[in-house]
Design a protein around this motif. Structure first.
Motif, PDB file in Angstrom:
ATOM      1  N   ARG A 161       0.859  -1.189   0.000  1.00 47.51           N
ATOM      2  CA  ARG A 161       0.000   0.000   0.000  1.00 47.51           C
ATOM      3  C   ARG A 161       0.892   1.233   0.000  1.00 47.51           C
ATOM      4  NH1 ARG A 161       0.027   2.073   5.161  1.00 47.51           N
ATOM      5  NH2 ARG A 161       0.701   0.611   6.783  1.00 47.51           N
ATOM      6  N   LEU A 162       0.434   2.265  -0.670  1.00 52.08           N
ATOM      7  CA  LEU A 162       1.199   3.497  -0.772  1.00 52.08           C
ATOM      8  C   LEU A 162       0.907   4.361   0.454  1.00 52.08           C
ATOM      9  CD1 LEU A 162       3.196   4.790  -2.698  1.00 52.08           C
ATOM     10  CD2 LEU A 162       1.275   5.921  -3.837  1.00 52.08           C
ATOM     11  N   ASP A 163       1.938   4.695   1.204  1.00 55.07           N
ATOM     12  CA  ASP A 163       1.816   5.514   2.398  1.00 55.07           C
ATOM     13  C   ASP A 163       2.752   6.706   2.226  1.00 55.07           C
ATOM     14  OD1 ASP A 163       1.475   6.622   4.871  1.00 55.07           O
ATOM     15  OD2 ASP A 163       2.412   4.986   5.982  1.00 55.07           O
ATOM     16  N   GLY A 164       2.203   7.810   1.738  1.00 59.35           N
ATOM     17  CA  GLY A 164       3.016   8.974   1.447  1.00 59.35           C
ATOM     18  C   GLY A 164       3.964   8.697   0.292  1.00 59.35           C
ATOM     19  N   ASP A 165       5.246   8.799   0.551  1.00 53.98           N
ATOM     20  CA  ASP A 165       6.222   8.579  -0.513  1.00 53.98           C
ATOM     21  C   ASP A 165       6.866   7.192  -0.430  1.00 53.98           C
ATOM     22  OD1 ASP A 165       7.700   8.889   1.761  1.00 53.98           O
ATOM     23  OD2 ASP A 165       9.086  10.388   0.936  1.00 53.98           O
ATOM     24  N   ARG A 166       6.193   6.228   0.268  1.00 58.15           N
ATOM     25  CA  ARG A 166       6.747   4.889   0.434  1.00 58.15           C
ATOM     26  C   ARG A 166       5.683   3.833   0.182  1.00 58.15           C
ATOM     27  NH1 ARG A 166      12.085   4.509   0.880  1.00 58.15           N
ATOM     28  NH2 ARG A 166      12.107   2.968   2.571  1.00 58.15           N
ATOM     29  N   TRP A 167       6.101   2.725  -0.397  1.00 53.47           N
ATOM     30  CA  TRP A 167       5.267   1.526  -0.444  1.00 53.47           C
ATOM     31  C   TRP A 167       5.546   0.732   0.832  1.00 53.47           C
ATOM     32  CZ3 TRP A 167       1.567   0.889  -3.957  1.00 53.47           C
ATOM     33  CH2 TRP A 167       1.685   1.513  -5.192  1.00 53.47           C
ATOM     34  N   VAL A 168       4.490   0.243   1.472  1.00 54.45           N
ATOM     35  CA  VAL A 168       4.617  -0.597   2.663  1.00 54.45           C
ATOM     36  C   VAL A 168       4.162  -2.007   2.267  1.00 54.45           C
ATOM     37  CG1 VAL A 168       3.917  -0.967   5.044  1.00 54.45           C
ATOM     38  CG2 VAL A 168       4.187   1.366   4.173  1.00 54.45           C
ATOM     39  N   ILE A 169       5.044  -2.976   2.439  1.00 54.27           N
ATOM     40  CA  ILE A 169       4.850  -4.317   1.882  1.00 54.27           C
ATOM     41  C   ILE A 169       4.706  -5.337   2.998  1.00 54.27           C
ATOM     42  CG2 ILE A 169       5.843  -6.063   0.328  1.00 54.27           C
ATOM     43  CD1 ILE A 169       7.660  -3.566  -0.625  1.00 54.27           C
ATOM     44  N   ASN A 170       3.702  -6.223   2.868  1.00 52.39           N
ATOM     45  CA  ASN A 170       3.483  -7.300   3.828  1.00 52.39           C
ATOM     46  C   ASN A 170       3.154  -8.588   3.082  1.00 52.39           C
ATOM     47  OD1 ASN A 170       3.404  -6.210   6.802  1.00 52.39           O
ATOM     48  ND2 ASN A 170       2.383  -4.653   5.540  1.00 52.39           N
ATOM     49  N   GLY A 171       3.719  -9.677   3.549  1.00 47.96           N
ATOM     50  CA  GLY A 171       3.446 -10.959   2.925  1.00 47.96           C
ATOM     51  C   GLY A 171       4.663 -11.871   2.972  1.00 47.96           C
ATOM     52  N   GLN A 172       4.594 -12.930   2.188  1.00 50.61           N
ATOM     53  CA  GLN A 172       5.663 -13.930   2.193  1.00 50.61           C
ATOM     54  C   GLN A 172       5.953 -14.409   0.779  1.00 50.61           C
ATOM     55  OE1 GLN A 172       4.725 -17.508   4.354  1.00 50.61           O
ATOM     56  NE2 GLN A 172       6.632 -18.530   3.805  1.00 50.61           N
ATOM     57  N   LYS A 173       7.228 -14.551   0.458  1.00 54.07           N
ATOM     58  CA  LYS A 173       7.665 -15.182  -0.780  1.00 54.07           C
ATOM     59  C   LYS A 173       8.433 -16.457  -0.417  1.00 54.07           C
ATOM     60  CE  LYS A 173       6.096 -11.929  -3.496  1.00 54.07           C
ATOM     61  NZ  LYS A 173       5.029 -12.188  -4.519  1.00 54.07           N
ATOM     62  N   SER A 202       1.427  -5.088  -8.937  1.00 54.54           N
ATOM     63  CA  SER A 202       2.466  -4.140  -9.315  1.00 54.54           C
ATOM     64  C   SER A 202       3.836  -4.769  -9.096  1.00 54.54           C
ATOM     65  CB  SER A 202       2.344  -2.844  -8.510  1.00 54.54           C
ATOM     66  OG  SER A 202       1.128  -2.171  -8.819  1.00 54.54           O
ATOM     67  N   TYR A 203       4.818  -4.221  -9.780  1.00 55.90           N
ATOM     68  CA  TYR A 203       6.176  -4.764  -9.816  1.00 55.90           C
ATOM     69  C   TYR A 203       7.088  -3.767  -9.120  1.00 55.90           C
ATOM     70  CZ  TYR A 203      10.068  -7.137 -12.424  1.00 55.90           C
ATOM     71  OH  TYR A 203      11.191  -7.837 -12.832  1.00 55.90           O
ATOM     72  N   LEU A 204       7.536  -4.110  -7.909  1.00 53.80           N
ATOM     73  CA  LEU A 204       8.260  -3.175  -7.055  1.00 53.80           C
ATOM     74  C   LEU A 204       9.718  -3.602  -6.882  1.00 53.80           C
ATOM     75  CD1 LEU A 204       5.581  -2.804  -4.224  1.00 53.80           C
ATOM     76  CD2 LEU A 204       5.859  -1.384  -6.267  1.00 53.80           C
ATOM     77  N   LEU A 205      10.598  -2.629  -6.747  1.00 48.72           N
ATOM     78  CA  LEU A 205      12.020  -2.857  -6.490  1.00 48.72           C
ATOM     79  C   LEU A 205      12.267  -2.554  -5.015  1.00 48.72           C
ATOM     80  CD1 LEU A 205      13.417  -1.028  -9.651  1.00 48.72           C
ATOM     81  CD2 LEU A 205      12.659  -3.411  -9.431  1.00 48.72           C
ATOM     82  N   ALA A 239       8.336   5.264  -3.354  1.00 44.76           N
ATOM     83  CA  ALA A 239       7.136   5.256  -4.194  1.00 44.76           C
ATOM     84  C   ALA A 239       7.464   5.163  -5.675  1.00 44.76           C
ATOM     85  CB  ALA A 239       6.294   6.500  -3.912  1.00 44.76           C
ATOM     86  N   ASP A 240       8.614   5.722  -6.084  1.00 47.60           N
ATOM     87  CA  ASP A 240       8.936   5.720  -7.513  1.00 47.60           C
ATOM     88  C   ASP A 240       9.653   4.446  -7.967  1.00 47.60           C
ATOM     89  OD1 ASP A 240      11.310   6.187  -6.207  1.00 47.60           O
ATOM     90  OD2 ASP A 240      11.932   7.873  -7.468  1.00 47.60           O
ATOM     91  N   LEU A 241       9.832   3.484  -7.046  1.00 46.69           N
ATOM     92  CA  LEU A 241      10.500   2.235  -7.427  1.00 46.69           C
ATOM     93  C   LEU A 241       9.467   1.182  -7.819  1.00 46.69           C
ATOM     94  CD1 LEU A 241      13.515   2.011  -4.974  1.00 46.69           C
ATOM     95  CD2 LEU A 241      13.366   3.020  -7.257  1.00 46.69           C
ATOM     96  N   ILE A 242       8.563   1.592  -8.676  1.00 45.19           N
ATOM     97  CA  ILE A 242       7.574   0.704  -9.275  1.00 45.19           C
ATOM     98  C   ILE A 242       7.862   0.690 -10.776  1.00 45.19           C
ATOM     99  CG2 ILE A 242       5.916   2.638  -9.374  1.00 45.19           C
ATOM    100  CD1 ILE A 242       3.664   0.572  -9.236  1.00 45.19           C
ATOM    101  N   VAL A 243       7.983  -0.504 -11.337  1.00 46.03           N
ATOM    102  CA  VAL A 243       8.301  -0.638 -12.760  1.00 46.03           C
ATOM    103  C   VAL A 243       6.991  -0.762 -13.528  1.00 46.03           C
ATOM    104  CG1 VAL A 243       9.553  -1.952 -14.502  1.00 46.03           C
ATOM    105  CG2 VAL A 243      10.463  -1.781 -12.173  1.00 46.03           C
ATOM    106  N   GLY A 244       6.762   0.151 -14.465  1.00 46.21           N
ATOM    107  CA  GLY A 244       5.464   0.204 -15.123  1.00 46.21           C
ATOM    108  C   GLY A 244       4.471   0.931 -14.235  1.00 46.21           C
ATOM    109  N   GLU A 245       3.251   1.005 -14.691  1.00 46.51           N
ATOM    110  CA  GLU A 245       2.219   1.698 -13.922  1.00 46.51           C
ATOM    111  C   GLU A 245       1.664   0.808 -12.822  1.00 46.51           C
ATOM    112  OE1 GLU A 245       1.426   4.856 -14.301  1.00 46.51           O
ATOM    113  OE2 GLU A 245       2.903   5.027 -15.928  1.00 46.51           O
TER     114      GLU A 245
END
Length: 407
Positions: A161-173, A202-205, A239-245
């Motif tokens: 989820r986008l929180d200001g200028d950061r993506w906050v990521i939760n889960g497991q790979k 979405s595709y995040l770095l 936030a800008d480390l998303i590849v593609g839209e």
């Protein structure tokens, strides 16, 4: 016995021009001059199931290659590559295999993420990440599979989820190759709450060195831990480390898989040829080649390798990158072939293959090269997209057959 050797350029689908011949000679001469001293000790190290071998020394070798301009050959010159043709890339892999040079450590960044960023990334992302990949100063891993979404990537539940200028990521790979050694991970995450299947991804770095990421090794049958579980607990990335839209992650992820099953397989096929050649030599040395059944299976393995090369030559040539279903066919062909090679290796070894080569399973490295190959190849038809999933892709998307029933 059918002669089996590391292939020539012609057998790998590369018809040499004078320019290509000069390129191959340059590669051959450089490898001969540089696989010396401390690097000479690395020859043959780091193959399947052996990724732990001399990792730091192999990393130094990769950086030595980079300093001499031998990484990212197929990348456009404006992004630090050599703009090498398909033939030249084939020739490099052939000469690399013949030299006995060690397995590379930067494959995921160089062959998967780099081409993906060139195709889909912003100019800022290219400037930020491509130099580190080319120079092997930043290592990458791939955050795709999950406990409930292995080959079925569309079932991803890891959220961002986008929180200001950061993506906050939760889960497991899970099954994340070399995550414990990586600086960054490209992560497919669900960024639209309530979305299903291919939508809303979405595709995040994502930087790996942060408190919100926990990497836990998975002990494999080989006793090593190439694969890992990766847990994200409020991990973040810019936030800008998303590849593609946002929401277009499926398209970008499929682009990465196309690269993974495209040019990146050239080196893999040369590795396979080397393994088969060594197995033939073993069969002749220990007498297994006198068994007609073994001889037939070795010959069938040689034929299968030729089929693999022919498929690559047909589908990877200039202008052939859009052949429908080709990546899935390639995965089916090489995974089945390599798994059978592991089984055949045990047949050639005979009764000694049933005993731990190190004398005890309690030893730190109880297996010989053929036992490791057999154990590792059990996973070939599962990782990278299981055979069942590849057949469904071909059936539904290429042949137009009815979709398999899904829950």
């Amino acid at each position: 016995m059918t002669e089996t050797t590391v292939p020539t350029a012609q057998s790998a689908g590369a018809a040499q021009t004078a320019e290509d011949a000069a390129f191959a000679a340059e590669v051959r001469e450089w490898l001969a001059d540089n696989l010396t001293g401390e690097f000479a000790e690395l020859k043959g190290l780091g193959g399947p199931g052996r990724e732990h071998e001399a990792f730091e020394a192999r990393l130094a070798w990769d950086r030595h290659l980079a300093a001499a301009g031998w990484t990212c050959l197929g990348w456009p010159k404006e992004y630090g590559g050599r703009g090498a043709t398909m033939n030249q890339q084939v020739l490099f892999h052939l000469e690399y295999a013949r030299s006995g040079a060690p397995a590379r450590v930067s494959h995921i960044g160089e062959e998967l993420l780099g081409p993906t960023l060139i195709a889909f990334g912003t100019e800022e992302q290219k400037k930020r990440f491509l130099p580190g990949i080319r120079n092997v100063t930043e290592l990458w891993c791939q955050g795709y599979s999950e406990p409930g979404a292995g080959s079925d990537l569309a079932g991803v539940s890891t959220s961002a989820r986008l929180d200001g200028d950061r993506w906050v990521i939760n889960g497991q790979k899970v099954w994340t190759s070399l995550a414990h050694l990586s600086d960054w991970c490209f992560v497919v995450a669900r960024t639209e709450a309530g979305s299903k299947r291919h939508k809303g991804l979405s595709y995040l770095l994502v930087p790996m060195h942060q408190d919100g990421i926990d990497v836990r090794p998975i002990i494999q049958l080989t006793g090593t831990s190439e694969f890992n579980e990766v847990f994200f607990a409020d991990a973040t990335t810019d936030a800008d480390l998303i590849v593609g839209e946002q929401g277009e992650g499926w398209k970008v992820a499929m682009g990465t898989l196309a690269f993974e099953r495209g040019v990146a397989t050239l080196g893999q096929q040369v590795q396979f040829a080397g393994e088969l050649s060594a197995l033939v030599e073993l069969a002749e040395r220990n007498g297994a080649a006198q068994d007609p059944a073994i001889r037939e299976r070795l010959t069938r393995a040689w034929v299968g390798l030729e089929v693999m090369r022919a498929h690559a030559a047909r589908t990877l040539g200039e202008g052939n990158t859009e052949i429908a279903g080709a990546p899935s066919v390639a995965k089916l062909v090489w995974a089945q072939w390599h798994r059978r090679l592991g089984e055949l290796a045990m047949e050639v070894r005979g009764a000694p293959s049933l005993l731990a080569a190190g004398g005890s399973y309690d030893e730190s490295d109880p297996f010989d090269e053929w036992q490791r190959l057999f154990l590792f190849t059990r996973a070939d038809t599962i990782y990278g997209g299981s055979d069942e999933i590849q057949r469904n892709i071909i059936a539904e998307r290429v042949l137009g057959l009815p979709r398999e029933a899904r829950p």
